[in-house]
Design a protein around this motif. Structure first.
Motif, PDB file in Angstrom:
ATOM      1  N   UNK A  89       7.710  -6.107 -12.741  1.00 28.80           N
ATOM      2  CA  UNK A  89       8.232  -5.790 -14.066  1.00 28.80           C
ATOM      3  C   UNK A  89       7.589  -6.699 -15.119  1.00 28.80           C
ATOM      4  N   UNK A  90       7.387  -7.950 -14.730  1.00 24.19           N
ATOM      5  CA  UNK A  90       6.758  -8.890 -15.656  1.00 24.19           C
ATOM      6  C   UNK A  90       5.270  -8.606 -15.820  1.00 24.19           C
ATOM      7  N   UNK A  91       4.618  -8.141 -14.746  1.00 25.86           N
ATOM      8  CA  UNK A  91       3.164  -7.916 -14.776  1.00 25.86           C
ATOM      9  C   UNK A  91       2.859  -6.532 -14.208  1.00 25.86           C
ATOM     10  N   UNK A  92       2.912  -5.469 -15.039  1.00 28.53           N
ATOM     11  CA  UNK A  92       2.695  -4.113 -14.532  1.00 28.53           C
ATOM     12  C   UNK A  92       1.268  -3.878 -14.039  1.00 28.53           C
ATOM     13  N   UNK A  93       0.300  -4.638 -14.548  1.00 28.43           N
ATOM     14  CA  UNK A  93      -1.081  -4.469 -14.075  1.00 28.43           C
ATOM     15  C   UNK A  93      -1.199  -4.846 -12.597  1.00 28.43           C
ATOM     16  N   UNK A  94      -0.457  -5.852 -12.196  1.00 30.41           N
ATOM     17  CA  UNK A  94      -0.466  -6.274 -10.794  1.00 30.41           C
ATOM     18  C   UNK A  94       0.086  -5.148  -9.910  1.00 30.41           C
ATOM     19  N   UNK A  96       0.093  -1.890 -10.595  1.00 27.89           N
ATOM     20  CA  UNK A  96      -0.866  -0.787 -10.552  1.00 27.89           C
ATOM     21  C   UNK A  96      -2.035  -1.105  -9.628  1.00 27.89           C
ATOM     22  N   UNK A  97      -2.516  -2.335  -9.676  1.00 26.33           N
ATOM     23  CA  UNK A  97      -3.634  -2.693  -8.791  1.00 26.33           C
ATOM     24  C   UNK A  97      -3.208  -2.644  -7.332  1.00 26.33           C
ATOM     25  N   UNK A  98      -1.974  -3.046  -7.055  1.00 26.30           N
ATOM     26  CA  UNK A  98      -1.475  -2.992  -5.681  1.00 26.30           C
ATOM     27  C   UNK A  98      -1.355  -1.543  -5.201  1.00 26.30           C
ATOM     28  N   UNK A 103      -3.411   3.083  -2.018  1.00 26.95           N
ATOM     29  CA  UNK A 103      -3.963   4.442  -1.968  1.00 26.95           C
ATOM     30  C   UNK A 103      -5.365   4.455  -1.369  1.00 26.95           C
ATOM     31  N   UNK A 104      -6.190   3.486  -1.748  1.00 26.70           N
ATOM     32  CA  UNK A 104      -7.549   3.418  -1.204  1.00 26.70           C
ATOM     33  C   UNK A 104      -7.508   3.154   0.304  1.00 26.70           C
ATOM     34  N   UNK A 105      -6.618   2.279   0.733  1.00 21.96           N
ATOM     35  CA  UNK A 105      -6.500   1.987   2.166  1.00 21.96           C
ATOM     36  C   UNK A 105      -6.032   3.229   2.922  1.00 21.96           C
ATOM     37  N   UNK A 106      -5.095   3.981   2.343  1.00 17.32           N
ATOM     38  CA  UNK A 106      -4.619   5.204   2.994  1.00 17.32           C
ATOM     39  C   UNK A 106      -5.741   6.241   3.107  1.00 17.32           C
ATOM     40  N   UNK A 107      -6.529   6.375   2.044  1.00 16.26           N
ATOM     41  CA  UNK A 107      -7.659   7.324   2.093  1.00 16.26           C
ATOM     42  C   UNK A 107      -8.658   6.932   3.176  1.00 16.26           C
ATOM     43  N   UNK A 108      -8.977   5.629   3.259  1.00 17.57           N
ATOM     44  CA  UNK A 108      -9.926   5.181   4.296  1.00 17.57           C
ATOM     45  C   UNK A 108      -9.388   5.470   5.694  1.00 17.57           C
ATOM     46  N   UNK A 109      -8.126   5.183   5.904  1.00 14.83           N
ATOM     47  CA  UNK A 109      -7.534   5.442   7.220  1.00 14.83           C
ATOM     48  C   UNK A 109      -7.545   6.930   7.538  1.00 14.83           C
ATOM     49  N   UNK A 110      -7.238   7.778   6.549  1.00 13.93           N
ATOM     50  CA  UNK A 110      -7.242   9.228   6.765  1.00 13.93           C
ATOM     51  C   UNK A 110      -8.644   9.719   7.084  1.00 13.93           C
ATOM     52  N   UNK A 111      -9.649   9.185   6.398  1.00 15.83           N
ATOM     53  CA  UNK A 111     -11.037   9.574   6.670  1.00 15.83           C
ATOM     54  C   UNK A 111     -11.436   9.180   8.091  1.00 15.83           C
TER      55      UNK A 111
END
Length: 181
Positions: A89-94, A96-98, A103-111
């Motif tokens: 809540x204090x740092x929304x950029x953190x 979003x990056x998480x 999402x990127x890790x899930x895509x790699x695992x699915x591939x």
């Protein structure tokens, strides 16, 4: 000024065996170190003084852990989640990056899973084709009749009994032995 004379203590000589080498001390028993002896004595004293109390406390702790352990773990997980939300809540950029990293890790695992599934399907298809080809070849070849003789190859009926060295006739078991007397 005159300096005081320092006297060094001479180490006491141990008694040695008068064996062939004369190098062994008379006793090979090493005494227990003082600190270890103190720890053992204190532990023994505690158990003798508070033994039943210690057993009762351990049983109560085990019971409470089994009864309230899941609730405690649930509370800890909720508390950690609450702290994580407060940080996001204090740092929304953190946050979003998480999320993007997840999402990127899930895509790699699915591939990776898709690639492995395609390879396994290809291997299975190849095995099935090989099996079909093998079966087609077996059907195309004429069957070779292998008539086996019903008799044993070493059996010659006109030669007598050549099988096991015993004759085939045995007396019946119903007659019993010859009675003498």
């Amino acid at each position: 000024m005159e300096e005081p004379e320092i006297m060094l203590a001479e180490p006491e000589e141990e008694e040695f065996d008068t064996g062939p080498e004369g190098l062994h001390p008379s006793s090979l028993h090493q005494p227990t170190p003082y600190t270890l002896q103190q720890i053992i004595n204190n532990a023994f004293w505690f158990v003798t003084s508070y033994g039943w109390l210690t057993v009762g406390v351990l049983v109560a702790a085990f019971y409470l852990r089994r009864k309230y352990g899941p609730r405690l773990e649930e509370w800890q997980s909720r508390h950690e989640e609450y702290q994580e939300r407060a940080v996001h809540h204090k740092d929304p950029d953190k946050f979003l990056s998480k999320e993007r990293a997840l999402d990127a890790a899930r895509r790699r695992m699915q591939e990776q899973y898709d690639i492995a599934a395609r390879e396994n399907a290809e291997k299975r298809r190849q095995k099935e084709e090989e099996e079909k080809q093998r079966q087609a070849q077996e059907r195309a070849q004429p069957k070779q009749s292998t008539k086996k003789s019903r008799l044993k190859p070493e059996f010659y009926p006109l030669m007598g009994d050549t099988g096991g060295g015993t004759c085939g006739w045995r007396p019946s078991a119903g007659r019993g032995g010859a009675g003498g007397g």
